[in-house]
Design a protein around this motif. Structure first.
Motif, mmCIF file in Angstrom:
data_model
loop_
_atom_site.group_PDB
_atom_site.id
_atom_site.type_symbol
_atom_site.label_atom_id
_atom_site.label_comp_id
_atom_site.label_asym_id
_atom_site.label_seq_id
_atom_site.Cartn_x
_atom_site.Cartn_y
_atom_site.Cartn_z
ATOM 1 N N ASP A 204 -35.953 97.639 44.225
ATOM 2 C CA ASP A 204 -35.188 98.721 43.599
ATOM 3 C C ASP A 204 -34.533 98.186 42.326
ATOM 4 O O ASP A 204 -33.339 97.880 42.293
ATOM 5 N N ARG A 205 -35.308 98.089 41.267
ATOM 6 C CA ARG A 205 -34.843 97.484 40.016
ATOM 7 C C ARG A 205 -33.707 98.270 39.351
ATOM 8 O O ARG A 205 -32.717 97.675 38.913
ATOM 9 N N PRO A 206 -33.795 99.595 39.238
ATOM 10 C CA PRO A 206 -32.700 100.327 38.587
ATOM 11 C C PRO A 206 -31.346 100.124 39.277
ATOM 12 O O PRO A 206 -30.328 99.911 38.611
ATOM 13 N N ALA A 207 -31.340 100.195 40.611
ATOM 14 C CA ALA A 207 -30.090 99.997 41.340
ATOM 15 C C ALA A 207 -29.594 98.567 41.185
ATOM 16 O O ALA A 207 -28.382 98.316 41.078
ATOM 17 N N ALA A 208 -30.525 97.612 41.163
ATOM 18 C CA ALA A 208 -30.154 96.211 40.982
ATOM 19 C C ALA A 208 -29.478 95.998 39.633
ATOM 20 O O ALA A 208 -28.463 95.293 39.528
ATOM 21 N N GLU A 209 -30.039 96.607 38.589
ATOM 22 C CA GLU A 209 -29.463 96.460 37.254
ATOM 23 C C GLU A 209 -28.066 97.062 37.182
ATOM 24 O O GLU A 209 -27.156 96.497 36.563
ATOM 25 N N LEU A 210 -27.874 98.197 37.849
ATOM 26 C CA LEU A 210 -26.559 98.824 37.868
ATOM 27 C C LEU A 210 -25.542 97.921 38.574
ATOM 28 O O LEU A 210 -24.416 97.727 38.090
ATOM 29 N N ALA A 211 -25.928 97.347 39.703
ATOM 30 C CA ALA A 211 -25.023 96.484 40.463
ATOM 31 C C ALA A 211 -24.649 95.240 39.681
ATOM 32 O O ALA A 211 -23.478 94.826 39.665
#
Length: 343
Positions: free
Chosen positions: A307-314
């Protein structure tokens, strides 16, 4: 306590209860400490003994600090400071300054922490109180580490270790060694970190602490093992830390769970890691470091699960929080994590 109760010495019973509370506090038995404090406060209140009540409140502040209930600890300590100064109680003043300074450091208020811990150390030095000196220095070393001033932190913490060793204050000695170990780990000195951890482990063998009181030390050992490539052995220590809920002596459970999740993710068990880091966010953590570390590990676990988008947000949130206070020592690792995920 039994003798005081048998002869009807109510004030003596109150002080016995207060000392039992202090003993329980330094052993990490917080439920017993709270019970003894409640009983002692009831006795001192009935006697209109303001001095006894102040000692109970000060001990309660120390309990709250060690439990990680930092804001409550600071509220109590700051409330007692004017009273201690007005009464000329220099030991109580030094203790309240150390508690408030320690709490300020954990919340990222480094300037306040350094000012108060320096004043605390001066009070205890003038009194010749070695326990107080070592506690103030541990708090000061924590603040310096938080500021990223690792060389200064190492010097201060080593002094705390030496004072504790010379005067036989094993609990403050273990605290100093654990913070020293993490400080050395921050700068890549894995051998130095492990030496501090092993010395602290030997110190714990000589005192009667609750099992959970060693959670910060066990996580430090695990982090050393991870750095040395001993991931499986590290996971054993981290699993043990996962099972403890009370008595962690200033090491938040959220941070322990975050490191466990990080190790699981590193071993390729990303789904299990994601479940553990989810658990981490359900437990309280007021300190800045635990919140930053948990967000950074969450990003790594999300990336491991695809889950790249969520990882970047975190990871962006981790960097933002690492920049938001004077506690900047987690910023380099967070920026490296963001560079790896975002580019």
């Amino acid at each position: 306590l039994a003798l005081a109760e048998r002869v009807g010495d109510r004030r003596g019973a109150g002080w016995a209860l207060q000392h039992l509370a202090w003993s329980a506090t330094t052993r990490g038995d917080y439920p017993l400490a709270e019970l003894m404090l409640a009983r002692a406060a009831e006795v001192f209140g009935a006697l209109d003994d303001d001095g006894g009540l102040s000692w109970c409140a000060g001990t309660e502040a120390f309990v709250r600090l060690l439990q990680g209930r930092i804001r409550e600890a600071r509220d109590l300590a700051r409330g007692l400071l004017p009273l201690g100064r007005a009464m000329g109680d220099r030991w109580g003043t030094g203790a309240c300054l150390a508690i408030d300074g320690f709490g300020a450091a954990e919340l990222g208020r480094i300037s306040t922490a350094l000012e108060e811990t320096e004043a605390s150390y001066a009070e205890f030095r003038d009194l010749g109180d070695t326990w107080g000196q070592s506690m103030a220095l541990v708090a000061q070393g924590t603040a310096l580490r938080g500021a990223g001033r690792h060389d200064e932190a190492t010097t201060v913490l080593q002094t705390a270790v030496d004072i504790s060793s010379d005067a036989f204050h094993p609990v403050t000695g273990v605290l100093a060694l654990v913070v020293l170990g993490y400080c050395r780990l921050d700068v890549g000195d894995v051998a130095g970190a492990r030496a501090a951890a092993e010395r602290a482990l030997a110190g714990l063998a000589r005192v009667d602490l609750e099992p959970g009181a060693s959670v910060g030390l066990r996580v430090l050992l695990a982090q050393c093992l991870r750095a040395e490539g001993g991931l499986d052995e590290a996971l054993v220590f981290l699993r043990e830390a996962q099972s403890w809920h009370e008595g962690s002596l200033l090491f938040p459970r959220r941070q322990a769970l975050a490191h466990l999740a990080g190790a699981l993710n590193e071993s390729g068990r990303s789904r299990e890691a994601l479940a553990v880091i989810g658990e981490a966010f359900t437990v309280p953590a007021e300190d800045v470091r635990s919140r930053v570390v948990a967000l950074r590990v969450l990003a790594q676990c999300l990336a491991g699960c695809g889950d790249r988008p969520a990882a970047e947000l975190a990871v962006r949130q981790a960097v933002a929080l690492a920049q938001a206070t004077e506690m900047r020592s987690e910023l380099p690792a967070s920026e490296r994590a963001m560079a790896a995920l975002v580019g």
